[in-house]
Design an enzyme around this catalytic site. Sequence first.
Site, PDB file in Angstrom:
ATOM      1  N   ARG A   1       1.999   1.197  -5.788  1.00 48.68           N
ATOM      2  CA  ARG A   1       1.759   0.547  -5.238  1.00 48.68           C
ATOM      3  C   ARG A   1       0.492  -0.048  -4.614  1.00 48.68           C
ATOM      4  O   ARG A   1       0.409  -0.900  -3.903  1.00 48.68           O
ATOM      5  CB  ARG A   1       2.471   1.132  -3.681  1.00 48.68           C
ATOM      6  CG  ARG A   1       3.288   1.449  -4.244  1.00 48.68           C
ATOM      7  CD  ARG A   1       3.979   2.271  -2.934  1.00 48.68           C
ATOM      8  NE  ARG A   1       3.761   1.469  -1.341  1.00 48.68           N
ATOM      9  CZ  ARG A   1       5.014   0.981  -0.517  1.00 48.68           C
ATOM     10  NH1 ARG A   1       6.479   0.945  -1.730  1.00 48.68           N
ATOM     11  NH2 ARG A   1       5.423   0.255  -0.157  1.00 48.68           N
TER      12      ARG A   1
ATOM     13  N   CYS B   1       0.435  -1.290   0.205  1.00 48.21           N
ATOM     14  CA  CYS B   1       0.203  -0.188  -0.071  1.00 48.21           C
ATOM     15  C   CYS B   1       0.545   1.409  -0.087  1.00 48.21           C
ATOM     16  O   CYS B   1       2.102   1.551   0.526  1.00 48.21           O
ATOM     17  CB  CYS B   1      -0.694  -0.533   1.481  1.00 48.21           C
ATOM     18  SG  CYS B   1      -2.051  -1.793   1.584  1.00 48.21           S
TER      19      CYS B   1
ATOM     20  N   LYS C   1       3.096  -2.711  -7.046  1.00 46.56           N
ATOM     21  CA  LYS C   1       4.456  -2.521  -8.231  1.00 46.56           C
ATOM     22  C   LYS C   1       5.536  -3.155  -7.246  1.00 46.56           C
ATOM     23  O   LYS C   1       6.201  -3.693  -7.013  1.00 46.56           O
ATOM     24  CB  LYS C   1       5.036  -1.317  -8.129  1.00 46.56           C
ATOM     25  CG  LYS C   1       6.123  -0.547  -8.911  1.00 46.56           C
ATOM     26  CD  LYS C   1       6.334  -1.360  -9.992  1.00 46.56           C
ATOM     27  CE  LYS C   1       7.906  -0.843 -10.734  1.00 46.56           C
ATOM     28  NZ  LYS C   1       7.652  -1.962 -12.282  1.00 46.56           N
TER      29      LYS C   1
ATOM     30  N   GLU D   1       0.892 -11.232 -16.704  1.00 49.67           N
ATOM     31  CA  GLU D   1       0.307 -10.049 -15.962  1.00 49.67           C
ATOM     32  C   GLU D   1      -0.936  -8.638 -16.398  1.00 49.67           C
ATOM     33  O   GLU D   1      -1.209  -8.143 -15.672  1.00 49.67           O
ATOM     34  CB  GLU D   1       1.967  -9.212 -15.439  1.00 49.67           C
ATOM     35  CG  GLU D   1       2.512  -9.571 -14.509  1.00 49.67           C
ATOM     36  CD  GLU D   1       4.147  -9.379 -14.397  1.00 49.67           C
ATOM     37  OE1 GLU D   1       4.306  -9.261 -13.919  1.00 49.67           O
ATOM     38  OE2 GLU D   1       4.890  -8.710 -15.382  1.00 49.67           O
TER      39      GLU D   1
ATOM     40  N   TRP E   1      -3.019  -1.565  -1.530  1.00 46.05           N
ATOM     41  CA  TRP E   1      -3.899  -3.094  -1.902  1.00 46.05           C
ATOM     42  C   TRP E   1      -4.526  -4.115  -0.813  1.00 46.05           C
ATOM     43  O   TRP E   1      -3.777  -3.878   0.184  1.00 46.05           O
ATOM     44  CB  TRP E   1      -2.496  -3.201  -2.799  1.00 46.05           C
ATOM     45  CG  TRP E   1      -2.127  -4.949  -3.323  1.00 46.05           C
ATOM     46  CD1 TRP E   1      -2.503  -4.914  -5.054  1.00 46.05           C
ATOM     47  CD2 TRP E   1      -1.841  -5.701  -2.825  1.00 46.05           C
ATOM     48  NE1 TRP E   1      -1.968  -6.065  -5.061  1.00 46.05           N
ATOM     49  CE2 TRP E   1      -2.713  -7.042  -3.871  1.00 46.05           C
ATOM     50  CE3 TRP E   1      -1.598  -6.878  -1.789  1.00 46.05           C
ATOM     51  CZ2 TRP E   1      -2.236  -8.302  -3.889  1.00 46.05           C
ATOM     52  CZ3 TRP E   1      -1.796  -7.688  -1.953  1.00 46.05           C
ATOM     53  CH2 TRP E   1      -1.719  -8.723  -2.959  1.00 46.05           C
TER      54      TRP E   1
ATOM     55  N   LYS F   1       5.371 -11.608 -18.531  1.00 48.05           N
ATOM     56  CA  LYS F   1       4.291 -10.133 -18.473  1.00 48.05           C
ATOM     57  C   LYS F   1       3.250 -10.231 -19.354  1.00 48.05           C
ATOM     58  O   LYS F   1       2.093  -9.330 -19.105  1.00 48.05           O
ATOM     59  CB  LYS F   1       5.251 -10.045 -19.634  1.00 48.05           C
ATOM     60  CG  LYS F   1       7.390  -9.061 -18.977  1.00 48.05           C
ATOM     61  CD  LYS F   1       6.187  -8.012 -18.452  1.00 48.05           C
ATOM     62  CE  LYS F   1       7.591  -7.662 -16.955  1.00 48.05           C
ATOM     63  NZ  LYS F   1       7.234  -8.483 -16.144  1.00 48.05           N
TER      64      LYS F   1
ATOM     65  N   ASN G   1       0.265   0.473   6.531  1.00 42.64           N
ATOM     66  CA  ASN G   1       0.226  -0.846   5.206  1.00 42.64           C
ATOM     67  C   ASN G   1       1.297  -1.851   6.352  1.00 42.64           C
ATOM     68  O   ASN G   1       1.935  -2.089   7.357  1.00 42.64           O
ATOM     69  CB  ASN G   1       2.011   0.096   5.026  1.00 42.64           C
ATOM     70  CG  ASN G   1       1.921  -0.752   3.589  1.00 42.64           C
ATOM     71  OD1 ASN G   1       1.662  -1.981   3.244  1.00 42.64           O
ATOM     72  ND2 ASN G   1       3.853  -0.881   3.017  1.00 42.64           N
ATOM     73  N   GLY G   2       0.877  -3.476   5.280  1.00 41.88           N
ATOM     74  CA  GLY G   2       1.292  -4.211   6.405  1.00 41.88           C
ATOM     75  C   GLY G   2      -0.154  -5.165   6.280  1.00 41.88           C
ATOM     76  O   GLY G   2      -1.274  -5.001   5.719  1.00 41.88           O
TER      77      GLY G   2
ATOM     78  N   HIS H   1       7.762 -33.295 -21.737  1.00 42.62           N
ATOM     79  CA  HIS H   1       7.610 -33.650 -20.592  1.00 42.62           C
ATOM     80  C   HIS H   1       6.658 -33.275 -19.911  1.00 42.62           C
ATOM     81  O   HIS H   1       6.230 -33.098 -18.379  1.00 42.62           O
ATOM     82  CB  HIS H   1       8.674 -34.128 -20.187  1.00 42.62           C
ATOM     83  CG  HIS H   1      10.328 -34.923 -20.114  1.00 42.62           C
ATOM     84  ND1 HIS H   1      10.425 -36.310 -19.920  1.00 42.62           N
ATOM     85  CD2 HIS H   1      11.118 -33.917 -20.883  1.00 42.62           C
ATOM     86  CE1 HIS H   1      11.914 -36.032 -20.184  1.00 42.62           C
ATOM     87  NE2 HIS H   1      11.996 -34.496 -21.178  1.00 42.62           N
TER      88      HIS H   1
ATOM     89  N   GLU I   1      10.262 -15.341 -17.461  1.00 46.24           N
ATOM     90  CA  GLU I   1       9.997 -13.476 -18.241  1.00 46.24           C
ATOM     91  C   GLU I   1       8.868 -13.494 -19.381  1.00 46.24           C
ATOM     92  O   GLU I   1       7.922 -12.135 -18.947  1.00 46.24           O
ATOM     93  CB  GLU I   1      10.812 -12.791 -18.269  1.00 46.24           C
ATOM     94  CG  GLU I   1      10.821 -11.179 -18.174  1.00 46.24           C
ATOM     95  CD  GLU I   1      10.493 -10.989 -16.738  1.00 46.24           C
ATOM     96  OE1 GLU I   1       9.753  -9.598 -16.885  1.00 46.24           O
ATOM     97  OE2 GLU I   1      10.243 -11.932 -15.502  1.00 46.24           O
TER      98      GLU I   1
END
Length: 615
Positions: A27, A2, A610, A495, A75, A492, A101-102, A511, A488
């Site tokens: 955030r 947050c 983020k 996301e 968030w 992307k 935040n937490g 496999h 990666e």
Amino acid sequence: MCGIFGYTGNKSASDLLLQGLGRLEYRGYDSAGLATVSENGGLEHLKSGGKLSNLIKLIGTEPLTGNCGIGHTRWATHGEPNDLNAHPHGNSSADLFTVHNGIVENYFDLKEMLVKEGHNFLSETDSEVIPHLISHFIEKGFGLEKAIQQTASAIKGSNTVAAIHSKNPGEIIAFRVGNAGGLTIGIGIDEMFISSDLPALAEHTNTVHFLASGQVALVNSNGVNFTDLDGNKVNLETHTIEKNTLFAEKDGFDHFMLKEIMDQPESSMSSLRGRLRFSPYSVLVPEVPLTSKQAQEIKRVVLLGMGSSLHAAQLGALYLEKFARIPAVAEDSSEFRYRNPVIDKSTLVIAVGQSGETADTLEAMNHAKKYNAKIISVANVEGSQATRIAEGTVMMHSGYEVGVASTKTFTGSLICLLLIALHLANDRNSLSKEELSELTEQLTHLPRLMGESTQLNAGTFSNLAKLYSKMRRFLFIGRGLMVPIASEGSMKLKEISYLQAEGMTAAAMKHGPIALVDAETPVIALATNNEYRMKNIGNMNEVLARGGSLTAVISLGDDQLESLVTNALFVPKAPEILEPIIATIPLQLLAYHIADYLNLDVDQPRNLAKSVTVE
């Protein structure tokens, strides 16, 4: 996870709070809210579910007054993202508001106790126990400062909190316990700021204090005092940070993400600057806190990361083994400290993370520190918690990144890890002077090659986006140094387009995953012209033989592969060590164009943040 922003001074608090939250919205953007000490001395607050724009509209019709206040962008961890669960949260008498935040790990027990005492809860969040707990201690006879210190000691987990109270009208009291993201105190002239991240302060001040775990800040317009949780005075160092407000503009691009992809030629120069020697060619990274003797005594390297940073760490491990000839492994930070890893003073730990505030990585670093491991961080935020835990920090210098999906900070991480590998190779004499000179000379071409990578394929992406937006899932494959890039690329796409994708070694496809190959499951192959060329051709033919659609990232001018694949995405011919870095760019652009075609929020994809400051 947050974002917290606070202001006390002689200006309109709500205007500055909204501006600060705008810089912190990456955030978390499930909800947002403000609380201020009004002109008549009472507290006012407004909050709204959804993005910050909803709160801005609300304040346009219901303005808040006053010169002191706190703001929050959320968030969600506990409770749905709606108006009721948005911060700030108040106590029963509404004369105290907090932002948080937490995660309060013992909130259920605390809430149960407070409800029995008659406290009335309005939300589903763990955060709401904090203002009620502060009130609980005030009712026990403690003053506000002591009540907040008691609260900080009573809640379990990693938490950062800021509070205002009507009886202390010009004061913000904040505390930090554990690694729930940083809190920076900004020093102005007759005004003070608090912020979760430095960039939100850039337009106001570059003189700051960093609040550490177990510390409390008492902030008013004239300055700040610090204590520990027992009330003992603490002296904190004052830092002067280089101002950078360039992040605020899209420079004509439709999205920050696209701008940041296109920034990579320049950001790569920043990552290299001052670390390459040209007479003779060599690499020197002065931030690596090891003498040549200490570098030679390193027996093993552990690289830590989460998400994109874990993929960067995986490539970094390959670079370290290839060039420095040190056994190296990349590990998921969240699992590292729980499995009793074997580390000692001969272990080098490299923690990778753009924000330097990822809770899992910070805890893993602290665990490694207990066993006297040498610790280096690779980060993009100066003064972040990771930089303060580590003995040395190799900064990416990528510039501020607004888009939640990592782009230029990912390639910045790769460059820094390659530089560290070559620096250690030099110290350990694992490369000859001629080999090191050749590799360094190759690095000088990287910004140009990245620039070419951003310009190639311009007409291809729109066609692929239209085609691939209808697909069900994607497989990304690579070999050697390209395996982390396949992972990666798949991340992307997931996301920002919300399409299922999986990255793997090309050989692993046989496999199990090859069972998924059909007309609705494209395979994206990383197949530049390197030592794996013939093996890549074999793996790609396996896809084509089963009627699969195959898009490959290939070297410009590779007519053989261009004629083989369904679609080609070109990168310029490059030395092997640079191929993974430049091959990242077309995968970023592919994900971007698919998400943009689907009319999705590219810069702020759903459910993500983020900086992940909770475990």
